[in-house]
Design a protein around this motif. Structure first.
Motif, PDB file in Angstrom:
ATOM      1  N   SER A  38       0.840  -1.126   0.020  1.00 15.26           N
ATOM      2  CA  SER A  38       0.046  -0.075  -0.192  1.00 15.26           C
ATOM      3  C   SER A  38       0.743   1.278  -0.043  1.00 15.26           C
ATOM      4  O   SER A  38       0.662   2.239  -0.608  1.00 15.26           O
ATOM      5  CB  SER A  38      -1.013  -0.020   1.198  1.00 15.26           C
ATOM      6  OG  SER A  38      -1.896  -1.026   1.161  1.00 15.26           O
ATOM      7  N   LEU A  39       1.702   1.329   0.928  1.00 13.38           N
ATOM      8  CA  LEU A  39       2.806   2.410   0.872  1.00 13.38           C
ATOM      9  C   LEU A  39       3.571   2.546  -0.341  1.00 13.38           C
ATOM     10  O   LEU A  39       3.696   3.667  -1.038  1.00 13.38           O
ATOM     11  CB  LEU A  39       3.876   2.550   2.038  1.00 13.38           C
ATOM     12  CG  LEU A  39       4.743   3.490   2.126  1.00 13.38           C
ATOM     13  CD1 LEU A  39       4.253   4.699   2.419  1.00 13.38           C
ATOM     14  CD2 LEU A  39       5.637   3.247   3.296  1.00 13.38           C
ATOM     15  N   ARG A  40       4.097   1.527  -0.953  1.00 14.04           N
ATOM     16  CA  ARG A  40       4.792   1.481  -2.392  1.00 14.04           C
ATOM     17  C   ARG A  40       3.803   2.260  -3.647  1.00 14.04           C
ATOM     18  O   ARG A  40       4.047   2.908  -4.207  1.00 14.04           O
ATOM     19  CB  ARG A  40       5.193   0.324  -2.896  1.00 14.04           C
ATOM     20  CG  ARG A  40       6.371  -0.197  -2.138  1.00 14.04           C
ATOM     21  CD  ARG A  40       6.959  -1.215  -2.625  1.00 14.04           C
ATOM     22  NE  ARG A  40       6.489  -2.710  -2.537  1.00 14.04           N
ATOM     23  CZ  ARG A  40       6.097  -3.330  -3.501  1.00 14.04           C
ATOM     24  NH1 ARG A  40       6.204  -2.975  -4.800  1.00 14.04           N
ATOM     25  NH2 ARG A  40       5.423  -4.478  -3.355  1.00 14.04           N
ATOM     26  N   GLN A  41       2.485   1.871  -3.421  1.00 15.63           N
ATOM     27  CA  GLN A  41       1.693   2.291  -4.265  1.00 15.63           C
ATOM     28  C   GLN A  41       1.207   3.689  -4.033  1.00 15.63           C
ATOM     29  O   GLN A  41       1.196   4.527  -5.076  1.00 15.63           O
ATOM     30  CB  GLN A  41       0.261   1.300  -4.359  1.00 15.63           C
ATOM     31  CG  GLN A  41       0.536   0.042  -4.908  1.00 15.63           C
ATOM     32  CD  GLN A  41      -0.590  -0.945  -4.762  1.00 15.63           C
ATOM     33  OE1 GLN A  41      -1.468  -0.736  -3.964  1.00 15.63           O
ATOM     34  NE2 GLN A  41      -0.571  -2.007  -5.599  1.00 15.63           N
ATOM     35  N   GLU A  42       1.125   4.134  -2.924  1.00  9.46           N
ATOM     36  CA  GLU A  42       0.943   5.480  -2.433  1.00  9.46           C
ATOM     37  C   GLU A  42       2.198   6.564  -2.860  1.00  9.46           C
ATOM     38  O   GLU A  42       1.850   7.503  -3.444  1.00  9.46           O
ATOM     39  CB  GLU A  42       0.613   5.690  -1.136  1.00  9.46           C
ATOM     40  CG  GLU A  42       0.208   7.087  -0.745  1.00  9.46           C
ATOM     41  CD  GLU A  42       0.003   7.149   0.757  1.00  9.46           C
ATOM     42  OE1 GLU A  42       0.353   8.177   1.425  1.00  9.46           O
ATOM     43  OE2 GLU A  42      -0.833   6.137   1.288  1.00  9.46           O
ATOM     44  N   LEU A  43       3.341   5.961  -2.927  1.00 14.09           N
ATOM     45  CA  LEU A  43       4.711   6.740  -3.009  1.00 14.09           C
ATOM     46  C   LEU A  43       4.772   6.952  -4.584  1.00 14.09           C
ATOM     47  O   LEU A  43       5.657   7.841  -4.891  1.00 14.09           O
ATOM     48  CB  LEU A  43       5.716   6.356  -2.327  1.00 14.09           C
ATOM     49  CG  LEU A  43       5.536   6.211  -0.770  1.00 14.09           C
ATOM     50  CD1 LEU A  43       6.747   5.566  -0.111  1.00 14.09           C
ATOM     51  CD2 LEU A  43       5.539   7.865  -0.361  1.00 14.09           C
TER      52      LEU A  43
END
Length: 173
Positions: free
Chosen positions: A120-125
């Motif tokens: 989720s964090l990778r996709q957000e960044l």
């Protein structure tokens, strides 16, 4: 991937765990069978019980990310989840089953919480137009260490013994 510090850290953490987890995966069944003298059916039940942790992790991963913050959820799930691996080499006769169930359960729970939050964090960044390339690059790096860990685990298991190799894998994870 390597230009964004959070994605770089996630890729490094996951690659490192997958390497050492690959070592454990290559020898854990042999360890249970040869060293602990467990029957195939018991080993299957152990993995089934341990997998309940993964289901639990899937149920709470999102809420933990919201409650703790995604970054804290990633750090805590990696630390606590990977600590479950340390219970595996502690499983010795005459009572190995509680250590094995707890180790597999904790590791499964932590792995799912970690993966849900780090993806989720990778996709957000990542900018939307780079998501495919970023995911492919991260997966190449982190999944590429699994067979290397498996090969290393097999070689160390032969050279040093299964129990010593399990300690190396769990400590590295």
């Amino acid at each position: 991937v390597f230009g964004e510090r959070h994605i770089r850290s996630i890729a490094g953490c996951t690659a490192m765990y997958n390497f050492f987890g690959g070592m454990i995966g290559a020898i854990i069944v042999l360890y249970m069978y040869r060293s602990l003298h467990l029957r195939a059916g018991v080993i299957g039940v152990l993995f089934a019980l341990g997998s309940v942790g993964a289901v639990l992790g899937s149920l709470i991963a999102g809420r933990l990310g919201l409650r703790l913050g995604v970054g804290s959820a990633i750090l805590w799930s990696a630390a606590i989840g990977n600590a479950g691996d340390l219970l595996l080499p502690l499983a010795r006769n005459p009572h190995p089953l509680p250590y094995l169930v707890a180790g597999l359960f904790i590791t499964g729970t932590g792995a799912v919480i970690y993966n849900v939050n780090q993806v989720s964090l990778r996709q957000e960044l990542c900018p939307p137009e780079l998501l495919g390339r970023m995911n492919a690059s991260v997966r190449f790096v982190v999944w590429g260490t699994l067979p290397l860990g498996g090969l290393t685990g097999g070689m160390l298991g032969t050279a040093l013994g299964l129990h010593a190799t399990l300690w190396i894998g769990a400590s590295g994870a």
